[in-house]
Design a protein around this motif. Structure first.
Motif, PDB file in Angstrom:
ATOM      1  N   PHE A  92       8.090  34.458 -45.000  1.00  0.00           N
ATOM      2  CA  PHE A  92       6.983  33.249 -45.345  1.00  0.00           C
ATOM      3  C   PHE A  92       7.168  32.180 -44.189  1.00  0.00           C
ATOM      4  CE2 PHE A  92       4.529  29.823 -46.827  1.00  0.00           C
ATOM      5  CZ  PHE A  92       3.444  30.297 -47.498  1.00  0.00           C
ATOM      6  N   ARG A  93       8.456  31.870 -43.998  1.00  0.00           N
ATOM      7  CA  ARG A  93       8.606  30.831 -43.021  1.00  0.00           C
ATOM      8  C   ARG A  93       8.454  31.256 -41.580  1.00  0.00           C
ATOM      9  NH1 ARG A  93      13.329  29.712 -46.280  1.00  0.00           N
ATOM     10  NH2 ARG A  93      14.606  31.118 -45.056  1.00  0.00           N
ATOM     11  N   ASN A  94       9.110  32.560 -41.308  1.00  0.00           N
ATOM     12  CA  ASN A  94       8.575  33.189 -39.965  1.00  0.00           C
ATOM     13  C   ASN A  94       7.051  33.348 -39.627  1.00  0.00           C
ATOM     14  OD1 ASN A  94      11.617  33.328 -39.656  1.00  0.00           O
ATOM     15  ND2 ASN A  94      11.365  35.404 -40.243  1.00  0.00           N
ATOM     16  N   ILE A  95       6.332  33.504 -40.570  1.00  0.00           N
ATOM     17  CA  ILE A  95       4.874  33.754 -40.295  1.00  0.00           C
ATOM     18  C   ILE A  95       4.407  32.186 -39.900  1.00  0.00           C
ATOM     19  CG2 ILE A  95       2.734  34.059 -41.263  1.00  0.00           C
ATOM     20  CD1 ILE A  95       4.277  36.093 -42.911  1.00  0.00           C
ATOM     21  N   VAL A  96       4.719  31.128 -40.828  1.00  0.00           N
ATOM     22  CA  VAL A  96       4.452  29.946 -40.595  1.00  0.00           C
ATOM     23  C   VAL A  96       4.776  29.359 -39.261  1.00  0.00           C
ATOM     24  CG1 VAL A  96       4.914  27.465 -41.140  1.00  0.00           C
ATOM     25  CG2 VAL A  96       4.236  29.023 -42.854  1.00  0.00           C
ATOM     26  N   TYR A  97       6.052  29.738 -38.769  1.00  0.00           N
ATOM     27  CA  TYR A  97       6.527  29.229 -37.493  1.00  0.00           C
ATOM     28  C   TYR A  97       5.890  29.840 -36.295  1.00  0.00           C
ATOM     29  CZ  TYR A  97       9.869  28.244 -33.831  1.00  0.00           C
ATOM     30  OH  TYR A  97      10.676  27.854 -32.506  1.00  0.00           O
ATOM     31  N   CYS A  98       5.506  31.056 -36.442  1.00  0.00           N
ATOM     32  CA  CYS A  98       4.769  31.800 -35.474  1.00  0.00           C
ATOM     33  C   CYS A  98       3.318  31.099 -35.150  1.00  0.00           C
ATOM     34  CB  CYS A  98       4.539  33.004 -35.586  1.00  0.00           C
ATOM     35  SG  CYS A  98       3.587  34.123 -34.377  1.00  0.00           S
ATOM     36  N   ALA A  99       2.634  30.897 -36.361  1.00  0.00           N
ATOM     37  CA  ALA A  99       1.344  30.403 -36.151  1.00  0.00           C
ATOM     38  C   ALA A  99       1.403  29.034 -35.702  1.00  0.00           C
ATOM     39  CB  ALA A  99       0.797  30.311 -37.752  1.00  0.00           C
ATOM     40  N   LEU A 100       2.380  28.260 -36.099  1.00  0.00           N
ATOM     41  CA  LEU A 100       2.454  26.802 -35.547  1.00  0.00           C
ATOM     42  C   LEU A 100       2.807  26.666 -34.042  1.00  0.00           C
ATOM     43  CD1 LEU A 100       4.424  24.993 -38.469  1.00  0.00           C
ATOM     44  CD2 LEU A 100       1.809  24.854 -37.904  1.00  0.00           C
ATOM     45  N   GLN A 101       3.662  27.698 -33.400  1.00  0.00           N
ATOM     46  CA  GLN A 101       3.912  27.725 -32.046  1.00  0.00           C
ATOM     47  C   GLN A 101       2.758  28.140 -31.212  1.00  0.00           C
ATOM     48  OE1 GLN A 101       7.385  30.720 -32.399  1.00  0.00           O
ATOM     49  NE2 GLN A 101       8.151  29.143 -30.662  1.00  0.00           N
ATOM     50  N   LEU A 102       1.570  28.591 -32.056  1.00  0.00           N
ATOM     51  CA  LEU A 102       0.489  28.984 -31.311  1.00  0.00           C
ATOM     52  C   LEU A 102      -0.616  27.713 -31.543  1.00  0.00           C
ATOM     53  CD1 LEU A 102       0.191  33.095 -31.750  1.00  0.00           C
ATOM     54  CD2 LEU A 102       0.543  31.762 -29.742  1.00  0.00           C
ATOM     55  N   ASP A 103      -0.287  26.673 -32.364  1.00  0.00           N
ATOM     56  CA  ASP A 103      -1.165  25.614 -32.526  1.00  0.00           C
ATOM     57  C   ASP A 103      -2.260  26.052 -33.533  1.00  0.00           C
ATOM     58  OD1 ASP A 103      -1.400  23.039 -32.496  1.00  0.00           O
ATOM     59  OD2 ASP A 103      -2.830  23.223 -30.811  1.00  0.00           O
ATOM     60  N   LYS A 104      -2.134  27.206 -34.121  1.00  0.00           N
ATOM     61  CA  LYS A 104      -2.969  27.359 -35.299  1.00  0.00           C
ATOM     62  C   LYS A 104      -2.971  26.803 -36.519  1.00  0.00           C
ATOM     63  CE  LYS A 104      -3.345  32.093 -33.104  1.00  0.00           C
ATOM     64  NZ  LYS A 104      -4.872  31.915 -33.032  1.00  0.00           N
ATOM     65  N   LEU A 105      -3.275  25.370 -36.632  1.00  0.00           N
ATOM     66  CA  LEU A 105      -2.809  24.351 -37.707  1.00  0.00           C
ATOM     67  C   LEU A 105      -3.899  24.792 -38.957  1.00  0.00           C
ATOM     68  CD1 LEU A 105      -2.503  21.216 -35.866  1.00  0.00           C
ATOM     69  CD2 LEU A 105      -0.661  23.024 -36.079  1.00  0.00           C
ATOM     70  N   GLU A 106      -4.936  25.176 -38.638  1.00  0.00           N
ATOM     71  CA  GLU A 106      -5.903  25.579 -39.830  1.00  0.00           C
ATOM     72  C   GLU A 106      -5.648  26.734 -40.649  1.00  0.00           C
ATOM     73  OE1 GLU A 106     -10.002  25.340 -38.864  1.00  0.00           O
ATOM     74  OE2 GLU A 106      -9.805  23.344 -38.120  1.00  0.00           O
ATOM     75  N   TRP A 107      -5.346  27.940 -39.656  1.00  0.00           N
ATOM     76  CA  TRP A 107      -4.865  28.911 -40.052  1.00  0.00           C
ATOM     77  C   TRP A 107      -3.522  28.687 -40.817  1.00  0.00           C
ATOM     78  CZ3 TRP A 107      -0.825  32.393 -40.470  1.00  0.00           C
ATOM     79  CH2 TRP A 107      -1.004  33.616 -40.689  1.00  0.00           C
ATOM     80  N   THR A 108      -2.522  28.073 -40.462  1.00  0.00           N
ATOM     81  CA  THR A 108      -1.429  28.039 -41.066  1.00  0.00           C
ATOM     82  C   THR A 108      -1.796  27.173 -42.700  1.00  0.00           C
ATOM     83  OG1 THR A 108      -0.416  27.624 -39.083  1.00  0.00           O
ATOM     84  CG2 THR A 108       0.825  26.736 -41.142  1.00  0.00           C
ATOM     85  N   GLU A 109      -2.354  26.307 -42.649  1.00  0.00           N
ATOM     86  CA  GLU A 109      -2.715  25.556 -43.875  1.00  0.00           C
ATOM     87  C   GLU A 109      -3.234  26.594 -44.864  1.00  0.00           C
ATOM     88  OE1 GLU A 109      -4.617  21.643 -45.763  1.00  0.00           O
ATOM     89  OE2 GLU A 109      -4.907  21.918 -43.506  1.00  0.00           O
ATOM     90  N   LYS A 110      -4.156  27.340 -44.441  1.00  0.00           N
ATOM     91  CA  LYS A 110      -4.878  28.240 -45.233  1.00  0.00           C
ATOM     92  C   LYS A 110      -3.863  29.328 -45.742  1.00  0.00           C
ATOM     93  CE  LYS A 110      -8.847  31.416 -45.558  1.00  0.00           C
ATOM     94  NZ  LYS A 110      -9.839  32.365 -44.707  1.00  0.00           N
ATOM     95  N   PHE A 111      -3.126  29.875 -44.804  1.00  0.00           N
ATOM     96  CA  PHE A 111      -1.842  30.687 -45.437  1.00  0.00           C
ATOM     97  C   PHE A 111      -1.090  30.043 -46.341  1.00  0.00           C
ATOM     98  CE2 PHE A 111       2.423  32.148 -44.640  1.00  0.00           C
ATOM     99  CZ  PHE A 111       2.265  33.517 -44.919  1.00  0.00           C
ATOM    100  N   ILE A 112      -0.613  28.782 -46.484  1.00  0.00           N
ATOM    101  CA  ILE A 112       0.526  28.304 -47.221  1.00  0.00           C
ATOM    102  C   ILE A 112      -0.354  28.333 -48.574  1.00  0.00           C
ATOM    103  CG2 ILE A 112       1.647  26.314 -47.814  1.00  0.00           C
ATOM    104  CD1 ILE A 112       1.750  25.857 -44.885  1.00  0.00           C
ATOM    105  N   GLU A 113      -1.569  27.894 -48.699  1.00  0.00           N
ATOM    106  CA  GLU A 113      -2.321  27.654 -49.702  1.00  0.00           C
ATOM    107  C   GLU A 113      -2.532  28.955 -50.498  1.00  0.00           C
ATOM    108  OE1 GLU A 113      -3.061  25.174 -51.739  1.00  0.00           O
ATOM    109  OE2 GLU A 113      -2.437  23.509 -50.212  1.00  0.00           O
ATOM    110  N   GLU A 114      -2.752  29.924 -49.689  1.00  0.00           N
ATOM    111  CA  GLU A 114      -3.490  31.176 -50.293  1.00  0.00           C
ATOM    112  C   GLU A 114      -2.212  32.262 -50.649  1.00  0.00           C
ATOM    113  OE1 GLU A 114      -6.360  33.065 -47.983  1.00  0.00           O
ATOM    114  OE2 GLU A 114      -7.885  31.454 -48.379  1.00  0.00           O
ATOM    115  N   TYR A 115      -1.039  32.229 -49.888  1.00  0.00           N
ATOM    116  CA  TYR A 115      -0.130  33.250 -49.858  1.00  0.00           C
ATOM    117  C   TYR A 115       1.292  32.638 -50.571  1.00  0.00           C
ATOM    118  CZ  TYR A 115      -3.088  36.467 -47.547  1.00  0.00           C
ATOM    119  OH  TYR A 115      -4.138  37.282 -47.157  1.00  0.00           O
ATOM    120  N   ASN A 116       1.373  31.522 -50.982  1.00  0.00           N
ATOM    121  CA  ASN A 116       2.795  30.981 -51.357  1.00  0.00           C
ATOM    122  C   ASN A 116       2.966  31.783 -52.487  1.00  0.00           C
ATOM    123  OD1 ASN A 116       4.925  28.850 -50.740  1.00  0.00           O
ATOM    124  ND2 ASN A 116       4.190  28.242 -52.941  1.00  0.00           N
TER     125      ASN A 116
END
Length: 469
Positions: free
Chosen positions: A308-332
């Motif tokens: 989970f952390r690795n997926i978040v880290y990859c998305a943040l490195q690409l500046d995909k902030l909205e995608w990351t927030e949606k991912f955290i909410e929907e997949y935690n």
């Protein structure tokens, strides 16, 4: 420091919510359990067992036996009885997932009693089997044909044509299974050797592997893919990566979830290796693979907190902030129940940090409990970074000292990891101390030292120095 959990506690730590509910249903069945005390013990452990925290056996006993004076022998007896019932549940669950065991048990039972009709029905039921693991399917095919051969040799010993055709089918299944297992084992070995920079551990028959690769078109599509993975790991050719990345979308793979997840893991590892070599374009490939993987994360426990952390880290490195927030909410919720709160709060803190909302990041980090070594170190590191960005020197020094004390007490980290963390503390304090000095020569020398160092958060440290030059 991780607590020494009992066997029963360890079971409950790893049970999902659904598994706990299934065990509760089993305990209500009088065939397996005639004791209400076991039902109460299960309920208490389901609600009060946590990772790295030993259960209070006196509290368990008081709840189960309505405040009765503690009796250690009685407590142990009921623990053992509950474990036995739980293990019956596990066995039944595993048989459902591994039908070879079911065939073995039924065939043995029917054959011993010469139940001809039941044996015939059993050996006609092969098409009902489905598996998310290709190897399990092939093992099932081989075991099924092997059982059928034994049956035919016993009941039709004079039918040579039937025996020959069944033997031929059995040998074909055995060859396919053996070839897949050779490839799978070699891939595992090569991956281990690459990760830990060791020599190849076993002397596989290279001619056998070459023969499989040469004749891969004769095998099932999944064997062909594992042959391609072997070539990718062995030769590290981009062309093999892109071919495999394209093939993961093939419809034939959908039914073998377990193997497709493995293939994705090998492709992700290749991306990470390329990223570490400075090929930042592979971040996009890694993100695409992560996004494709989301369809496999359906229920609690499907996604580890690390992944989970690795997926978040990859998305943040690409500046995909909205995608990351949606991912955290929907997949935690797909993270293990015991890790969900920490996973949610920590990853939201990382998101807020990337948004430069450092106050919110700190508030999220204050909700993180240091139940394991990862959060105990990494949450503190993120706190230190927030303190620096806010120029809160007092909090920065306090959290540096807290991290330093934790590292000195911790026995789980490798020496290299401790050293890398300690260097971070040293460098961030040195940057903070000279923050208002405008000493270009000091920062140039420090930058060179950091560049040549093995330190965590190197990129961030260098960015902070560049801002001061």
């Amino acid at each position: 420091m991780q607590a020494h959990l009992s066997k029963l506690e360890e079971l409950y730590v790893h049970f999902t919510k659904i598994e706990k509910e299934d065990i509760a249903s089993l305990l209500l069945c009088r065939v397996y359990n005639q004791s209400d005390h076991l039902i109460k013990m299960h309920h208490y452990l389901s609600e009060n067992t946590y990772k790295d925290i030993e259960i209070d056996k006196y509290a368990v006993y008081a709840y189960v036996f309505d405040g009765e004076k503690f009796n250690d022998n009685k407590y142990r007896v009921y623990q053992s009885r509950l474990i036995k019932i739980i293990e019956k549940y596990i066995i039944v669950e595993q048989i459902d997932k591994f039908p070879i065991a079911e065939i073995n048990l039924l065939y043995k039972y029917y054959n011993e009693r010469k139940m001809y009709r039941s044996l015939t029905t059993l050996l006609k039921s092969k098409n009902n089997f489905e598996s998310k693991s290709f190897e399990d399917k092939m093992m099932y095919d081989f075991y099924f044909s092997n059982t059928k051969l034994s049956y035919i040799n016993t009941y039709f010993p004079t039918d040579n044509e039937l025996i020959y055709n069944t033997f031929k089918e059995n040998l074909k299944n055995q060859t396919a299974l053996h070839s897949f297992q050779i490839l799978s084992s070699k891939i595992t070995e090569l991956s281990f050797s690459a990760k830990y920079k060791t020599e190849e551990l076993f002397d596989f028959n290279e001619n056998a592997i070459e023969k499989i690769i040469e004749n891969k078109s004769q095998f099932d599509i999944m064997v062909q893919q594992y042959a391609s993975i072997f070539l990718l790991i062995k030769n590290q050719k981009e062309a093999d990566f892109f071919l495999l990345k394209e093939n993961i979308h093939r419809e034939e793979f959908e039914k073998f979830k377990h193997n497709l997840i493995n293939l994705l893991a090998y492709l992700k590892n290749y991306c990470i290796r390329q990223i570490n070599l400075g090929k930042t374009e592979y971040l996009n490939h890694l993100f695409e693979l992560n996004e494709f993987s989301l369809k496999f994360y359906i229920k609690e426990g499907d996604l580890t907190s690390l992944n989970f952390r690795n997926i978040v880290y990859c998305a943040l490195q690409l500046d995909k902030l909205e995608w990351t927030e949606k991912f955290i909410e929907e997949y935690n919720y797909t993270v293990s129940e015991n890790d969900q709160k920490n996973s949610y709060n920590f990853n939201y803190a990382r998101l807020y940090f990337e948004k430069k909302d450092y106050d919110k990041a700190i508030r999220q980090l204050l909700k993180v409990t240091y139940e394991d070594s990862f959060y105990a170190s990494t949450a503190r590191i993120l706190l230190i970074k927030c303190n620096y960005e806010l120029n809160d020197e007092f909090s920065l020094i306090y959290n540096c000292q807290s991290l330093f004390q934790f590292l000195n007490r911790n026995k789980l980290f490798t020496k290299e990891r401790v050293t890398s963390n300690l260097k971070f503390i040293n460098y961030v304090k040195r940057i903070q101390n000279k923050r208002l000095s405008n000493s270009s020569s000091y920062y140039k020398n420090l930058k060179k030292t950091i560049q040549e160092s093995t330190v965590i958060e190197k990129k961030w440290l260098l960015e902070k120095i560049d801002q001061l030059l």
